[in-house]
Design an enzyme around this catalytic site. Structure first.
Site, PDB file in Angstrom:
ATOM      1  N   LYS A 282      36.874  39.882  46.603  1.00 31.77           N
ATOM      2  CA  LYS A 282      35.824  38.795  46.279  1.00 31.77           C
ATOM      3  C   LYS A 282      34.635  38.907  47.616  1.00 31.77           C
ATOM      4  O   LYS A 282      35.147  39.060  48.646  1.00 31.77           O
ATOM      5  CB  LYS A 282      36.333  37.417  46.289  1.00 31.77           C
ATOM      6  N   GLU A 369      42.329  20.613  34.438  1.00 31.98           N
ATOM      7  CA  GLU A 369      41.931  19.183  34.364  1.00 31.98           C
ATOM      8  C   GLU A 369      42.842  18.280  33.546  1.00 31.98           C
ATOM      9  O   GLU A 369      42.947  17.090  34.224  1.00 31.98           O
ATOM     10  CB  GLU A 369      40.292  19.244  34.081  1.00 31.98           C
ATOM     11  N   ARG A 397      37.397  18.088  29.880  1.00 34.05           N
ATOM     12  CA  ARG A 397      38.660  18.675  29.405  1.00 34.05           C
ATOM     13  C   ARG A 397      39.773  17.742  29.353  1.00 34.05           C
ATOM     14  O   ARG A 397      40.805  18.082  28.662  1.00 34.05           O
ATOM     15  CB  ARG A 397      39.094  19.970  30.442  1.00 34.05           C
TER      16      ARG A 397
HETATM   17  C1  LIG Z   1      37.329  23.827  33.560  1.00 35.87           C
HETATM   18  C2  LIG Z   1      36.626  24.574  34.620  1.00 35.87           C
HETATM   19  N1  LIG Z   1      37.052  24.167  36.095  1.00 35.87           N
HETATM   20  C3  LIG Z   1      36.366  24.264  37.051  1.00 35.87           C
HETATM   21  C4  LIG Z   1      35.387  25.239  37.049  1.00 35.87           C
HETATM   22  C5  LIG Z   1      34.855  25.562  38.478  1.00 35.87           C
HETATM   23  N2  LIG Z   1      35.000  26.949  38.863  1.00 35.87           N
HETATM   24  C6  LIG Z   1      33.954  27.933  38.649  1.00 35.87           C
HETATM   25  S1  LIG Z   1      34.639  29.267  39.064  1.00 35.87           S
HETATM   26  C7  LIG Z   1      36.032  28.681  39.333  1.00 35.87           C
HETATM   27  C8  LIG Z   1      36.901  29.836  40.075  1.00 35.87           C
HETATM   28  C9  LIG Z   1      37.277  30.906  39.138  1.00 35.87           C
HETATM   29  O1  LIG Z   1      38.244  31.787  39.762  1.00 35.87           O
HETATM   30  P1  LIG Z   1      38.658  33.119  38.860  1.00 35.87           P
HETATM   31  O2  LIG Z   1      38.726  32.816  37.573  1.00 35.87           O
HETATM   32  O3  LIG Z   1      39.771  33.764  39.469  1.00 35.87           O
HETATM   33  O4  LIG Z   1      37.189  33.958  39.235  1.00 35.87           O
HETATM   34  P2  LIG Z   1      36.776  34.531  40.448  1.00 35.87           P
HETATM   35  O5  LIG Z   1      35.664  33.699  40.877  1.00 35.87           O
HETATM   36  O6  LIG Z   1      37.743  34.654  41.258  1.00 35.87           O
HETATM   37  O7  LIG Z   1      36.006  36.002  40.281  1.00 35.87           O
HETATM   38  C10 LIG Z   1      36.067  27.400  39.387  1.00 35.87           C
HETATM   39  C11 LIG Z   1      37.366  26.687  39.719  1.00 35.87           C
HETATM   40  C12 LIG Z   1      35.161  25.656  35.793  1.00 35.87           C
HETATM   41  N3  LIG Z   1      34.139  26.678  35.710  1.00 35.87           N
HETATM   42  N4  LIG Z   1      35.602  25.308  34.709  1.00 35.87           N
END
Ligand SMILES: Cc1ncc(C[n+]2csc(CCOP(=O)(O)OP(=O)(O)O)c2C)c(N)n1
Length: 647
Positions: A282, A369, A397
């Site tokens: 990242k 959630e 959710r």
């Molecule tokens: C249901 C939900 N909860 C929280 C979020 C906020 N959120 C956006 S990106 C993210 C992290 C995602 O991590 P990952 O899937 O590992 O992808 P990366 O950013 O590491 O590429 C979060 C928690 C979301 N988009 N959807």
């Protein structure tokens, strides 16, 4: 813009490039993303991590026909850049520019408007089955992060992957991060595997997969078995997925573009779902984002100087999130039963200080959630005071868990809903415009909204002292300037009681603000006063139960204008209308006008522009008040100043 990037207008141009050229293109794209995001804000770290992965996918597949799905969708910038949208990055996430998330209205290369985690595998399964039903054979690929693959929806989908009897590739993009480090048992399992890998191991895995991969025409099943056997000897990572009967390949280096291309070519030929586990970094290529990926997960505009960040804009006032975090930490010092729960949004919900101070009373359950709410219910049942901190849009959710495990049990869980209202540049997937609606209909729930920083503390104190669930909502915004914090707002919160913040002599209109838009009501009052029109201003404070005194005003000859940062359907104003209908029935004679967001999805732009677009501001309130006085004055009493003026 780099030379190669200038020539890339569509994926066909990516296909023409050699591996060496693709590497150069990857560097140019990184720089382009950095330049764009530093100007407009956006998701930076995740996007810098998937440049090679995205180029390799577009080099192999033809996503005009084949289908590419991004989980969450925040990491789709390279995909947008190579699918004909690079020229729109000047207005990324602003009106007239492109969205920060996939959107089929923008491009045939996008499948769904997304922004919430965990949905891509299930939708890909549906698309794959749909293809089979119609004897179509477009390839389907989904890219899902290591934090999103452990989301409940993803797990439910993996559990159903057996429904698919054809190709479906899940690319597990493992960077060991959500926004913060990924939480939970699966994350620990992944990190153990990660730690046991050397770069040499990753290369060996790649060549192992390729050596055993079927050439077209050979028996695919037999080939997969051979690969599995050969990989299992080397690596344990496959165990988790293979226990679910999902063919697993990897882990491999997600920045090695040449190997990725070969792997995708081979995996595209499978007639079976499969997972390819790739490691990426990242924030790759921009040291500040690489070393602080949480800070640069989603960022506002900032100034760069080569590889460093020179400055970020510092707001003039605190925002609601910080004020909430500060007060919760203060209150937790006095009451050891207070515990905080969040789902992968520690920083976003203002809990960093709380986590530092009370690590043993802080729970980040990852992107989960619904589990967060049930865990809170359990904590509450065992005598603690859980405060659940979730963005409005993601709390959607947890609807059923709030109904059954909290509301039905009448458990005093406190919900602190951040990003309630219009959120600006993240757009329609992220607006928090529905929470009053879906929470207000649940019995036992108390809904409140602080209008300013003083009221955040009062609302929290009130909520923590209640014997039933209380919801506190506040927007993604700065707290109002001091001059809008009126003395009445310092009164302690009392269940279902509004407060009068301004009373005008002989007024025939009362403006009732719910939450931070009270500031707009006060601005409107000042503007109207300048024109000789006196109005009352009331701070609604509760959407459930609504103060009966508000509708009683109608009996006193006043028209009512309600204002809220929520859709007009089912919100605070609707609650006032319902109460008025039950109080007056058909005898109602006074106009009640509800102002809020229209019942349509609102596109990406700055929050200020969106507030203006939907008319959730002082001007709209003034206009409404005048309309009320003019067009409907017959419904008001004879003291109407406009009426007098016109006579
Ligand atoms: C249901 C939900 N909860 C929280 C979020 C906020 N959120 C956006 S990106 C993210 C992290 C995602 O991590 P990952 O899937 O590992 O992808 P990366 O950013 O590491 O590429 C979060 C928690 C979301 N988009 N959807």
């Amino acid at each position: 813009m780099g030379k190669l990037l200038e020539q890339v207008e569509s994926p066909a141009d990516v296909k023409k490039l050699s591996v060496l050229e693709l590497k150069t293109l990857a560097d140019e794209i990184r720089q382009f993303i950095l330049d764009s995001v530093s100007k407009s804000g956006g998701h930076l770290a995740s996007n810098l991590g998937v440049v090679e992965l995205t180029l390799a996918l577009h080099h192999v597949f033809d996503f005009k026909e084949d289908k590419l799905l991004w989980d969450v969708g925040h990491q789709c910038y390279t995909h947008k850049i190579v699918t004909g949208r690079k020229d729109k990055f000047g207005h990324l996430r602003h009106a007239g520019g492109i969205s920060g998330f996939p959107n089929p209205a923008e491009s045939v290369y996008d499948q769904f408007v997304v922004g919430h985690a965990g949905t891509s595998i299930a939708t890909a399964i549906g698309m794959a089955i749909g293809q089979s039903q119609q004897n179509k054979n477009d390839k389907i690929v989904t890219v899902v992060g290591d934090a999103s693959i452990v989301n409940g929806v993803s797990f439910e989908a993996l559990n159903n992957l057996g429904l698919v009897k054809r190709q479906l590739l899940i690319v597990l993009n493992d960077n060991s991060m959500a926004i913060d480090p990924t939480q939970g048992a699966v994350a620990k399992y992944f990190s153990r595997i990660r730690l046991s890998q050397t770069y040499e191991d990753l290369r060996k895995t790649t060549s192992n997969i390729l050596r055993h991969m079927p050439v077209i025409g050979k028996d695919v099943e037999e080939a997969i078995e051979r690969i599995k056997k050969s990989i299992r000897m080397v690596l344990p990572a496959s165990q988790m997925f293979e226990s679910l009967k999902i063919p697993y390949f990897g882990p491999v280096d997600g920045h090695d573009i040449g190997s990725l291309i070969q792997l995708f070519r081979a995996l595209a030929e499978l007639n079976h779902p499969a997972i390819l586990h790739v490691y990426t970094k990242k924030g790759k290529g921009f040291p500040p984002a690489g070393s602080r990926p949480s800070k640069f997960h989603s960022t506002g505009p900032f100034k760069t100087n080569g590889g460093t960040v020179e400055s970020t804009s510092v707001p003039s006032r605190q925002n609601f999130t910080n004020v909430f975090g500060k007060h919760l930490t203060e209150l937790a010092k006095k009451d050891s039963r207070i515990v905080a729960i969040t789902s992968a949004m520690c920083d976003g919900t203002g809990l960093v200080e709380f986590r530092k101070r009370f690590a043993e009373r802080f729970y980040d359950v990852g992107i989960a959630e619904s589990a967060a709410v049930d865990i809170a219910a359990g904590l509450c049942r065992s005598g603690l005071k859980p405060v659940v901190c979730i963005y409005s849009t993601f709390l959607q959710r947890s609807f059923d868990q709030i109904v059954q495990e909290v509301a039905l049990q009448k458990l005093p869980v406190v919900f602190c809903i951040d990003r309630a209202g219009l959120v600006g540049s993240d757009g329609p997937t992220h607006h928090g415009l529905m929470d009053i609606g879906f929470l207000r209909m649940m019995p036992n729930m108390v809904l409140t909204a602080p209008a300013n920083d003083v009221e955040v503390k009062l609302a929290l104190e009130f909520a923590l002292g209640e014997d039933k669930p209380v919801v506190i909502r506040y927007p993604k915004d700065l707290v109002p300037p001091r001059k809008f914090v009126r003395a009445a707002c310092a009164k302690p919160f009392k269940l279902g009681k509004s407060v009068v913040v301004k009373k005008a002599k002989n007024s025939v209109i009362a403006i009732v603000g719910y939450g931070s838009v009270l500031t707009e009501a006060l601005r409107a009052e000042t503007l109207l006063a300048k024109e000789g029109i006196g109005v009352d201003v009331i701070n609604g404070r509760f959407a459930a139960p609504v103060d009966e005194k508000i509708v009683a005003l109608a009996n006193k000859g006043k028209g009512i204008i309600t204002v809220e940062d929520h859709t007009v359907a089912c919100g605070f104003g609707s609650a006032v209308l319902e109460l008025a209908a039950t109080t007056f029935g058909t005898a109602i004679t006074k106009p009640i006008v509800v102002l809020g967001a229209p019942r349509r999805f609102i596109g990406h732009d700055s929050r200020d522009a969106q507030l203006m677009e939907v008319g959730m501001n002082a001007d709209k309130i003034v206009e409404t008040a005048k309309e009320m006085l003019n067009a409907r004055y017959s419904m008001l009493d004879a003291r109407c100043p406009i009426k007098n003026k016109n006579e």
